[in-house]
Write a protein that holds these residues in place. Structure first.
Motif, PDB file in Angstrom:
ATOM      1  N   ASP A 190       7.390  -7.833   7.081  1.00 42.63           N
ATOM      2  CA  ASP A 190       7.096  -8.767   6.781  1.00 42.63           C
ATOM      3  C   ASP A 190       5.673  -9.449   6.915  1.00 42.63           C
ATOM      4  O   ASP A 190       4.877 -10.047   6.274  1.00 42.63           O
ATOM      5  CB  ASP A 190       8.117  -9.997   6.815  1.00 42.63           C
ATOM      6  CG  ASP A 190       9.267  -9.836   5.938  1.00 42.63           C
ATOM      7  OD1 ASP A 190       9.266  -8.734   5.233  1.00 42.63           O
ATOM      8  OD2 ASP A 190      10.303 -10.612   5.905  1.00 42.63           O
ATOM      9  N   MET A 191       5.288  -9.452   8.419  1.00 44.54           N
ATOM     10  CA  MET A 191       3.947  -9.647   8.891  1.00 44.54           C
ATOM     11  C   MET A 191       2.772  -8.828   8.235  1.00 44.54           C
ATOM     12  O   MET A 191       2.012  -9.205   7.827  1.00 44.54           O
ATOM     13  CB  MET A 191       4.031  -9.433  10.550  1.00 44.54           C
ATOM     14  CG  MET A 191       4.448 -10.570  11.276  1.00 44.54           C
ATOM     15  SD  MET A 191       4.267 -10.437  12.945  1.00 44.54           S
ATOM     16  CE  MET A 191       3.704  -8.615  13.309  1.00 44.54           C
ATOM     17  N   PHE A 192       3.100  -7.421   8.080  1.00 43.96           N
ATOM     18  CA  PHE A 192       2.296  -6.690   7.409  1.00 43.96           C
ATOM     19  C   PHE A 192       2.060  -7.115   6.008  1.00 43.96           C
ATOM     20  O   PHE A 192       0.776  -7.223   5.541  1.00 43.96           O
ATOM     21  CB  PHE A 192       2.792  -5.093   7.533  1.00 43.96           C
ATOM     22  CG  PHE A 192       1.756  -4.096   7.005  1.00 43.96           C
ATOM     23  CD1 PHE A 192       0.551  -3.754   7.619  1.00 43.96           C
ATOM     24  CD2 PHE A 192       2.050  -3.646   5.836  1.00 43.96           C
ATOM     25  CE1 PHE A 192      -0.246  -2.980   6.950  1.00 43.96           C
ATOM     26  CE2 PHE A 192       1.183  -2.510   5.125  1.00 43.96           C
ATOM     27  CZ  PHE A 192      -0.045  -2.447   5.823  1.00 43.96           C
ATOM     28  N   GLU A 193       3.074  -7.169   5.188  1.00 44.23           N
ATOM     29  CA  GLU A 193       3.011  -7.549   3.701  1.00 44.23           C
ATOM     30  C   GLU A 193       2.376  -8.706   3.656  1.00 44.23           C
ATOM     31  O   GLU A 193       1.576  -9.029   2.451  1.00 44.23           O
ATOM     32  CB  GLU A 193       4.375  -7.763   3.094  1.00 44.23           C
ATOM     33  CG  GLU A 193       5.043  -6.275   2.968  1.00 44.23           C
ATOM     34  CD  GLU A 193       6.328  -6.438   2.330  1.00 44.23           C
ATOM     35  OE1 GLU A 193       6.895  -7.598   2.031  1.00 44.23           O
ATOM     36  OE2 GLU A 193       7.289  -5.502   2.203  1.00 44.23           O
ATOM     37  N   HIS A 194       2.389  -9.788   4.451  1.00 43.12           N
ATOM     38  CA  HIS A 194       1.648 -11.320   4.287  1.00 43.12           C
ATOM     39  C   HIS A 194       0.452 -11.386   4.930  1.00 43.12           C
ATOM     40  O   HIS A 194      -0.140 -12.445   4.898  1.00 43.12           O
ATOM     41  CB  HIS A 194       2.851 -12.246   4.759  1.00 43.12           C
ATOM     42  CG  HIS A 194       4.173 -12.272   3.883  1.00 43.12           C
ATOM     43  ND1 HIS A 194       4.041 -12.810   2.608  1.00 43.12           N
ATOM     44  CD2 HIS A 194       5.442 -11.976   4.092  1.00 43.12           C
ATOM     45  CE1 HIS A 194       5.416 -12.524   2.219  1.00 43.12           C
ATOM     46  NE2 HIS A 194       6.028 -12.207   3.096  1.00 43.12           N
ATOM     47  N   SER A 195      -0.204 -10.118   5.599  1.00 47.45           N
ATOM     48  CA  SER A 195      -1.481 -10.113   6.315  1.00 47.45           C
ATOM     49  C   SER A 195      -2.545 -10.222   5.487  1.00 47.45           C
ATOM     50  O   SER A 195      -3.734 -10.289   5.849  1.00 47.45           O
ATOM     51  CB  SER A 195      -1.459  -9.179   7.088  1.00 47.45           C
ATOM     52  OG  SER A 195      -1.639  -7.921   6.887  1.00 47.45           O
ATOM     53  N   GLY A 196      -2.266  -9.873   4.194  1.00 44.21           N
ATOM     54  CA  GLY A 196      -3.473  -9.767   3.524  1.00 44.21           C
ATOM     55  C   GLY A 196      -3.975  -8.210   3.030  1.00 44.21           C
ATOM     56  O   GLY A 196      -5.089  -7.975   2.718  1.00 44.21           O
ATOM     57  N   HIS A 197      -3.351  -7.404   4.020  1.00 45.72           N
ATOM     58  CA  HIS A 197      -3.628  -5.919   4.051  1.00 45.72           C
ATOM     59  C   HIS A 197      -3.474  -5.448   2.708  1.00 45.72           C
ATOM     60  O   HIS A 197      -4.318  -4.578   2.317  1.00 45.72           O
ATOM     61  CB  HIS A 197      -2.846  -5.151   4.844  1.00 45.72           C
ATOM     62  CG  HIS A 197      -3.036  -3.859   5.082  1.00 45.72           C
ATOM     63  ND1 HIS A 197      -4.071  -3.258   5.572  1.00 45.72           N
ATOM     64  CD2 HIS A 197      -2.522  -2.608   4.553  1.00 45.72           C
ATOM     65  CE1 HIS A 197      -4.178  -1.902   5.816  1.00 45.72           C
ATOM     66  NE2 HIS A 197      -3.279  -1.496   4.858  1.00 45.72           N
ATOM     67  N   HIS A 198      -2.722  -5.674   1.751  1.00 44.82           N
ATOM     68  CA  HIS A 198      -2.447  -5.523   0.558  1.00 44.82           C
ATOM     69  C   HIS A 198      -3.319  -6.167  -0.493  1.00 44.82           C
ATOM     70  O   HIS A 198      -3.008  -6.229  -1.634  1.00 44.82           O
ATOM     71  CB  HIS A 198      -1.154  -5.553   0.029  1.00 44.82           C
ATOM     72  CG  HIS A 198      -0.151  -4.532   0.808  1.00 44.82           C
ATOM     73  ND1 HIS A 198      -0.230  -3.321   0.754  1.00 44.82           N
ATOM     74  CD2 HIS A 198       1.026  -4.957   1.989  1.00 44.82           C
ATOM     75  CE1 HIS A 198       0.836  -2.824   1.560  1.00 44.82           C
ATOM     76  NE2 HIS A 198       1.279  -3.648   2.224  1.00 44.82           N
ATOM     77  N   SER A 199      -4.637  -6.624  -0.316  1.00 42.09           N
ATOM     78  CA  SER A 199      -5.190  -7.588  -1.000  1.00 42.09           C
ATOM     79  C   SER A 199      -5.873  -6.807  -2.334  1.00 42.09           C
ATOM     80  O   SER A 199      -6.095  -7.439  -3.214  1.00 42.09           O
ATOM     81  CB  SER A 199      -6.528  -8.154  -0.267  1.00 42.09           C
ATOM     82  OG  SER A 199      -7.344  -7.075   0.167  1.00 42.09           O
TER      83      SER A 199
END
Length: 79
Positions: A57-66
């Motif tokens: 969840d940290m990864f998904e919500h980090s903006g990495h998938h912008s």
């Protein structure tokens, strides 16, 4: 079958670089949800965090998938 990694509040604080008190008072039950991110083994008071869902969840919500395109069903299409 993959085993789940259970960690204490202090171990979580060390991994995500947050104060343990912040996790207990601000993140637990607002961002970190019981049954998803943590459990209370055997119905007790002790809390054990589930590292994999927290990391995911940290990864998904980090903006990495912008660059991902949001989809109507809540998923994302990566190009």
């Amino acid at each position: 079958m993959r085993s789940t990694e259970y960690i204490t509040t202090e171990e979580l604080a060390e991994r995500i670089r947050y104060d343990a008190r912040t996790i207990r008072e601000r993140l637990k039950d607002s961002v970190l949800l019981e049954g998803v991110h943590y459990i209370r083994p055997f119905g007790g008071r002790k809390i054990l965090y589930l590292w994999e869902p927290i990391e995911r969840d940290m990864f998904e919500h980090s903006g990495h998938h912008s660059l991902a395109i949001p989809m109507a069903n809540g998923g994302r299409m990566n190009g």
